[in-house]
Design a protein around this motif. Sequence first.
Motif, PDB file in Angstrom:
ATOM      1  N   ALA A   1       3.004  -0.699   5.152  1.00 44.63           N
ATOM      2  CA  ALA A   1       2.636   0.579   4.534  1.00 44.63           C
ATOM      3  C   ALA A   1       3.635   1.662   4.929  1.00 44.63           C
TER       4      ALA A   1
ATOM      5  N   GLN B   1      -1.438   3.103  10.250  1.00 44.97           N
ATOM      6  CA  GLN B   1      -0.973   2.302   9.144  1.00 44.97           C
ATOM      7  C   GLN B   1      -0.183   1.077   9.601  1.00 44.97           C
TER       8      GLN B   1
ATOM      9  N   THR C   1       0.852  -1.179   0.000  1.00 46.86           N
ATOM     10  CA  THR C   1       0.000   0.000   0.000  1.00 46.86           C
ATOM     11  C   THR C   1       0.882   1.220   0.000  1.00 46.86           C
TER      12      THR C   1
ATOM     13  N   SER D   1      -0.530  10.272  10.303  1.00 45.94           N
ATOM     14  CA  SER D   1      -1.331   9.166   9.793  1.00 45.94           C
ATOM     15  C   SER D   1      -0.653   7.824  10.012  1.00 45.94           C
TER      16      SER D   1
ATOM     17  N   ALA E   1       1.217   5.538   0.992  1.00 43.84           N
ATOM     18  CA  ALA E   1       0.690   6.581   1.850  1.00 43.84           C
ATOM     19  C   ALA E   1       1.062   7.932   1.271  1.00 43.84           C
TER      20      ALA E   1
END
Length: 186
Positions: free
Chosen positions: A61, A57, A40, A53, A42
């Motif tokens: 990530a 996660q 993934t 954030s 970010a």
Amino acid sequence: MNTISTAAEPSQATEDSTANAAPAPVEGAAGADQAASGDTSADTASAPAAGASADAQSPRALLKQLQQQFKAFRDCLPLAIGIDKQVLARMPNLNRKVMRAALGIHTGSMRYLRAMEKATVRFDLDGNPGAEVTDTHRLHAKELLQQRFKKEAERKKAERDAAVQAEADRKRQEKLQQLASKFAKR
């Protein structure tokens, strides 16, 4: 890892989660037996926003984000001792447990261990050379790689042995059925 229930107080929740995490030194040598592969991505537009954030996660990530943001991770360079402190300085709201897990994935990857095995110099986040890689750390990386190769060879041998045994069992059953059908006709 804390989850944030209201959007109005994210900085307080982030501070609580990082205050409760016990800091531990992370060496750039080698750690976990996991391979690194991020799946993934970010948003890396600004370090404080990315750090805020990071609590929510996964380690993979975060590793993907570190690879996008820092040359040392992107190029899989041998990391400086105390790289965790450099990462926290640039991303102060980062969850330490998630960061340590991401560092463990990275430093335990085959690519990183191969780089460490041949390395002479460690690098900071921006890819600037720093301290030398000790013979002990090179030897440790080499030993970890040998253990992995040995474990993989043993796994493949076990698979081959199981396949041979299954084939022998199939042939034995086939012969038994042929014999049974031969004597059933009489």
